[in-house]
Write an enzyme that holds these catalytic residues in place. Structure first.
Site, PDB file in Angstrom:
ATOM      1  N   HIS A 178       7.579  11.808  -9.157  1.00  0.00           N
ATOM      2  CA  HIS A 178       6.756  10.855  -8.402  1.00  0.00           C
ATOM      3  C   HIS A 178       6.751  11.116  -6.912  1.00  0.00           C
ATOM      4  O   HIS A 178       6.189  10.321  -6.165  1.00  0.00           O
ATOM      5  CB  HIS A 178       7.248   9.426  -8.621  1.00  0.00           C
ATOM      6  CG  HIS A 178       7.014   8.903  -9.999  1.00  0.00           C
ATOM      7  ND1 HIS A 178       5.880   8.227 -10.361  1.00  0.00           N
ATOM      8  CD2 HIS A 178       7.772   8.975 -11.115  1.00  0.00           C
ATOM      9  CE1 HIS A 178       5.945   7.885 -11.632  1.00  0.00           C
ATOM     10  NE2 HIS A 178       7.095   8.336 -12.123  1.00  0.00           N
ATOM     11  N   LYS A 211       1.560  -2.216   0.855  1.00  0.00           N
ATOM     12  CA  LYS A 211       2.391  -1.179   0.229  1.00  0.00           C
ATOM     13  C   LYS A 211       3.742  -1.239   0.907  1.00  0.00           C
ATOM     14  O   LYS A 211       3.918  -1.968   1.875  1.00  0.00           O
ATOM     15  CB  LYS A 211       1.760   0.204   0.422  1.00  0.00           C
ATOM     16  CG  LYS A 211       1.307   0.454   1.871  1.00  0.00           C
ATOM     17  CD  LYS A 211       0.589   1.776   2.039  1.00  0.00           C
ATOM     18  CE  LYS A 211      -0.857   1.753   1.620  1.00  0.00           C
ATOM     19  NZ  LYS A 211      -1.119   2.455   0.376  1.00  0.00           N
ATOM     20  N   ARG A 212       4.707  -0.481   0.409  1.00  0.00           N
ATOM     21  CA  ARG A 212       5.986  -0.465   1.100  1.00  0.00           C
ATOM     22  C   ARG A 212       5.808   0.040   2.531  1.00  0.00           C
ATOM     23  O   ARG A 212       4.885   0.791   2.836  1.00  0.00           O
ATOM     24  CB  ARG A 212       6.984   0.427   0.348  1.00  0.00           C
ATOM     25  CG  ARG A 212       7.542  -0.216  -0.894  1.00  0.00           C
ATOM     26  CD  ARG A 212       8.323  -1.475  -0.572  1.00  0.00           C
ATOM     27  NE  ARG A 212       9.588  -1.183   0.073  1.00  0.00           N
ATOM     28  CZ  ARG A 212      10.777  -1.327  -0.491  1.00  0.00           C
ATOM     29  NH1 ARG A 212      10.889  -1.793  -1.722  1.00  0.00           N
ATOM     30  NH2 ARG A 212      11.876  -1.046   0.171  1.00  0.00           N
ATOM     31  N   LYS A 254       3.502   6.411   5.146  1.00  0.00           N
ATOM     32  CA  LYS A 254       2.313   5.618   4.819  1.00  0.00           C
ATOM     33  C   LYS A 254       1.563   5.198   6.084  1.00  0.00           C
ATOM     34  O   LYS A 254       0.447   4.709   6.027  1.00  0.00           O
ATOM     35  CB  LYS A 254       2.710   4.405   3.995  1.00  0.00           C
ATOM     36  CG  LYS A 254       3.286   4.762   2.618  1.00  0.00           C
ATOM     37  CD  LYS A 254       3.733   3.516   1.866  1.00  0.00           C
ATOM     38  CE  LYS A 254       4.466   3.822   0.575  1.00  0.00           C
ATOM     39  NZ  LYS A 254       3.578   4.222  -0.523  1.00  0.00           N
ATOM     40  N   THR A 292      -1.344   3.771  -6.113  1.00  0.00           N
ATOM     41  CA  THR A 292      -2.020   3.029  -7.181  1.00  0.00           C
ATOM     42  C   THR A 292      -2.703   1.796  -6.600  1.00  0.00           C
ATOM     43  O   THR A 292      -3.674   1.302  -7.163  1.00  0.00           O
ATOM     44  CB  THR A 292      -1.029   2.612  -8.289  1.00  0.00           C
ATOM     45  OG1 THR A 292       0.165   2.138  -7.657  1.00  0.00           O
ATOM     46  CG2 THR A 292      -0.686   3.780  -9.175  1.00  0.00           C
ATOM     47  N   LYS A 311      -6.450  -0.164  -7.345  1.00  0.00           N
ATOM     48  CA  LYS A 311      -6.654  -1.610  -7.537  1.00  0.00           C
ATOM     49  C   LYS A 311      -7.690  -2.130  -6.556  1.00  0.00           C
ATOM     50  O   LYS A 311      -8.570  -2.915  -6.916  1.00  0.00           O
ATOM     51  CB  LYS A 311      -5.324  -2.360  -7.332  1.00  0.00           C
ATOM     52  CG  LYS A 311      -4.274  -2.010  -8.366  1.00  0.00           C
ATOM     53  CD  LYS A 311      -2.860  -2.439  -7.945  1.00  0.00           C
ATOM     54  CE  LYS A 311      -1.836  -1.697  -8.798  1.00  0.00           C
ATOM     55  NZ  LYS A 311      -0.460  -1.824  -8.316  1.00  0.00           N
TER      56      LYS A 311
END
Ligand code: CR1
Length: 821
Positions: free
Chosen positions: A363, A555-556, A561, A663, A667
């Site tokens: 992952h 998100k985290r 990110k 992911t 969504k």
């Protein structure tokens, strides 16, 4: 005499009876005086009764037909709430709502009683939850295995804009969904030492002795699929002490001391480690991993032995085991230990069984997330497993590696299961590739990078083992449950079959040109924005207009990110609005949701910076409604279900090559939120599906990132060359936002002095330009809504049903087994 079966019908009246019975006989409450929570529990139990029958039926049929089953091993399951999902999947939502309504109760209000089951950190844990839903939906025989954490991911609060963590006691009051299975309790060994013994035929056998024992009590949670009678279970292990009392000490009168061991043993399943995509190397974490793996394997072996009288060589034809990242990789030496030490199989036979049984999903490519255990720790906790790993390694290096690259010690170093530089470590990723027959990445780009970079030598050696299986999400929770209005509009427009075959969503495509359809689609979005605006008002005390553009990054919190890149753009806009108050800028609300690992200092500094900028911007009368910034505290699955349907713009802005898949991107696109993103992870495939005219792509590609780094990246070059950027960074790191110029120096240093490891400065201008394009496009509402509809219509590929069926076909070789009424 067979007792009359109780009424488990699906009619409103049957449900009403069940709920009342549970109130009276399970909870000892009167209908007139029961609390809201009692009503919620009674409703869950009424549904659980109906589901359990199918769980038993599924298990029995799977056993009797002797089909292969998949066992999904995951340290994390981010399930969220279960009641609404179970109601919608089983088709009982309307009748239950009516039943409760007749008793004066509002189902939707009861749903809020349910605490999130937050046994995961982020994408990896939520993926496991989506997969469980899809496995039941598409009728695959499956069991999920994990840990019954007493405390899930921490609850987040902001105090003066800074993150504070609180424990999440999600099951303090128990949970109506879980059922204890004491008859399947397992015993696990730890620590101790290994001795050589000889069996009756004089063959040497290793024995693991003087170990400490731990018990694992399984809790089962039924997993209801959509419109299918398959109910698989998620089996979570709780750690218990071997003996409640240490009698020796007890007799000496030391009652409290005697219970100490018990308390220590039970810490093993106490708490979820709160790190996302980073390994922590702590002893308790290794013990957690081994504990749940050993319990699960013993359970799988037990089922194999009671169900069949087959030779061990048939084991893989009955059991596939999927390793969700390397966290359960110790399953490989554990199965070897069972087969060789306990069952007496020859090494080579055991190894073949292992490889045929296991498959591994990677992952992440982030180096800090690749699990390595120090050899000394490993040896202390699992001495026999370390020996087995050494033997696997030796046979591998002297066998396949030597054959392919004779005498090449560099290759041996790179492929070895043991890292030798700077101390000795066991490399769990190498072990996972070697001990399984399939290794997959989670998006096309990620898989390519696995083969070209992380596992290049393994790929050269075993090219057939590698494959891509792009992630997916369950459209039930992420459309049906969180956006029933849109789900209903879709069904009304193209019929219901899309729920089982998401590709049929493409039939919506032509409706994007229909103004009447667009108006209804837009109204649903706006209604969700009104609901979210209320949540924002309640949680953050900020008033936002539902007519503003809702720009969402959820998100985290992680540097890769790049929430801080988002922040740079916000501060740039703030400056522009002040400098140019009459500019035609569509009002925007920037919405964040993110937890930072409690020990991740810079991530916490970024949260603080966003909150500090928010406080200034939201209260600056010169800005008015044009710009609002809100950071919703305690981001979790149930909050995501409120944010996602209300989002206009989806921020997917990681440095290219860093986000394995993502992911949340799927969504949001499904709910008609347009992506602003880099060519990273599954964004690449989202662009392919929706078309490049319906997405805002910006920034460096993976190749350009590599090139730039090779050339030598210096953030100062960008800082000096771009005045806007320079002003933005200087402003953030001044005393303007908090009165203290020291506050955000860590952020500034990371962007400049420490080399900006995630290339925010390199991508800044391209991001700001893309955001300007977003602004211009949003002003043309017809165009925007059309683009949104085309996103909904074209992301069918990202249904986790598709992903799971690919796993079943390409990795597990698993048949679909429909279960009758
Ligand atoms: C990745 O970062 C991916 C999920 C699920 C995460 C994310 O991009 O969507 O896995 N990886 O595949 C992770 O948690 C330990 O690694």
């Amino acid at each position: 005499m067979t007792p009359a079966p109780c009424d488990l019908g699906n009619s409103k009246d049957s449900l009403k009876n069940s709920i009342i019975n549970h109130l009276r006989f399970t909870l000892g409450a009167y209908v007139e005086s029961a609390s809201k929570n009692d009503w919620w529990v009674a409703t869950c139990l009424a549904i659980r009764d109906r589901v359990m029958d199918h769980a038993t039926k599924s298990r029995t049929l799977h056993r009797q037909s002797g089909v292969r089953r998949v066992h999904y091993l995951s340290l994390e399951y981010l399930m969220g709430r279960l009641l609404e999902n179970n109601l919608r999947n089983s088709g009982l939502y309307e009748s239950t709502k009516a039943a409760l309504g007749e008793m004066g109760k509002d189902l939707d209000a009861l749903l809020d009683c349910e605490p999130d089951m937050g046994l995961g950190n982020g994408g990896l844990g939520r993926l496991a939850a989506c997969f469980m839903d899809s496995l039941s939906t598409v009728n695959l025989p499956a069991i999920g295995y994990g840990i019954h954490y007493e405390f899930g991911l921490f609850r987040q609060e902001f105090v003066n804009g800074k993150q504070v963590e609180h424990p999440d006691a999600w099951m303090r009051d128990g949970s109506p969904w879980k059922i204890a299975r004491p008859s399947y309790r397992q015993t696990v060994q730890l620590y101790g030492r290994v001795v050589q013994k000889f069996d009756d035929c004089g063959h040497p056998r290793s024995e693991w002795v003087e170990t400490k024992a731990l018990l694992g009590l399984p809790w089962d949670i039924p997993i209801v699929g959509y419109d299918s009678h398959t109910v698989n279970v998620l089996r979570l292990w709780q750690a218990q002490a071997d003996e409640d009392f240490n009698f020796q000490v007890f007799n000496e009168g030391s009652y409290v001391e005697a219970l100490r061991d018990k308390a220590i043993a039970e810490t093993v399943s106490k708490v979820l480690y709160p790190n996302d995509s980073t390994e922590s190397g702590k002893e308790l974490r290794l013990v957690q991993q081994y504990f749940f793996v050993a319990c699960s394997l013993a359970d799988i072996v037990r089922r194999f032995k009671v169900g069949y009288t087959l030779p061990w060589s048939e084991f893989p034809s009955k059991a596939a085991i999927q390793l969700n990242d390397t966290h359960p990789a110790v399953a490989i030496p554990e199965l070897m230990r069972i087969l060789v030490d306990l069952e007496g199989l020859p090494w080579n036979e055991a190894w073949k069984i292992c490889q045929e049984t296991f498959a591994y999903t990677n992952h992440t490519l982030l180096p800090e997330a690749l699990e390595m255990w120090s050899v000394s720790l490993f040896e202390r906790v699992l001495p026999r497993h370390l020996q087995i790993i050494y033997q696997i390694n030796q046979l591998f290096l002297e066998g396949d590696v030597e054959a392919k690259w004779p005498g090449d010690s560099e290759k041996k170093r790179s492929l070895s299961l043991i890292e030798e530089r700077g101390g000795k470590y066991v490399r769990m990723a190498n072990l996972s590739v070697l001990g399984s027959h399939a290794t997959n990445g989670v998006a096309a780009l990620h898989t390519r990078l696995l083969c070209e970079r992380l596992f290049a030598d393994f790929y050269a050696l075993y090219p057939d083992r590698f494959l891509n299986l792009t992630n997916g999400i369950t459209f039930r929770r992420w459309l049906d449950v969180c956006n029933p209005q849109l789900s209903a509009l879709i069904t009304e427009t193209i019929g219901e079959s899309w729920k089982k075959n998401a590709d049929l969503l493409r039939n919506l495509d032509p409706h994007a040109d229909d103004p009447a359809f667009r108006a209804r689609y837009a109204k649903i979005k706006r209604d969700h924005k009104v609901v979210l605006a209320k949540i924002i008002e309640d949680e953050c005390g900020v008033t936002v207009s539902p007519d503003a553009l809702f720009d969402v990054q959820i998100k985290r919190l992680h540097e890769y990110k790049r929430q801080h890149l988002n922040l740079l753009n916000i501060v740039t806009l703030y400056r522009e609005i002040l400098d140019n108050p009459n500019a035609d800028f569509h009002p925007r609300v920037f919405i964040f949701g993110a937890k930072a690992a409690p020990g991740y200092f810079l991530a916490k500094n970024i949260i603080h910076a966003i909150n500090a900028v928010a406080a200034k911007v939201n209260n600056d009368p010169r800005v008015g409604d044009k710009l609002k910034v809100v950071f919703l505290p305690n981001y979790r699955v149930s909050l995501a279900e409120k944010i996602i349907p209300a989002s206009d713009l989806s921020e997917q802005i990681s440095t290219a090559g860093k986000e394995a898949s993502g992911t949340g991107n799927m969504k949001l696109a499904l709910n008609g939120s347009l992506t602003i993103g880099t060519l990273d992870g599954a964004n690449v495939e989202i662009e392919e599906e929706v078309g490049s005219e319906n997405i805002f792509i910006f920034g460096l590609t993976v190749e350009e990132v590599t090139e730039l780094r090779a050339k030598g990246y210096n953030p100062w070059d960008y800082y000096w060359a771009n005045e806007k950027l320079r002003n933005t960074i200087d402003w953030i790191s001044s005393d303007y936002f908090t009165g203290n110029a020291e506050e955000f120096q860590p952020l500034r240093r990371s962007l400049l002095d420490h080399g900006d490891p995630y290339l925010c400065l390199a991508d800044y201008q391209s991001y700001v330009d893309a955001q300007a394009k977003v602004d211009a496009t949003y002003k043309d509402q017809d165009k925007w809504v059309k683009m949104a509809i085309l996103n909904t219509a074209r992301v069918g590929k990202f249904s986790s049903d598709r992903t799971i069926l690919q796993y079943a076909e390409k990795v597990w070789n698993l048949p679909q087994v429909p279960i009758g009424e």
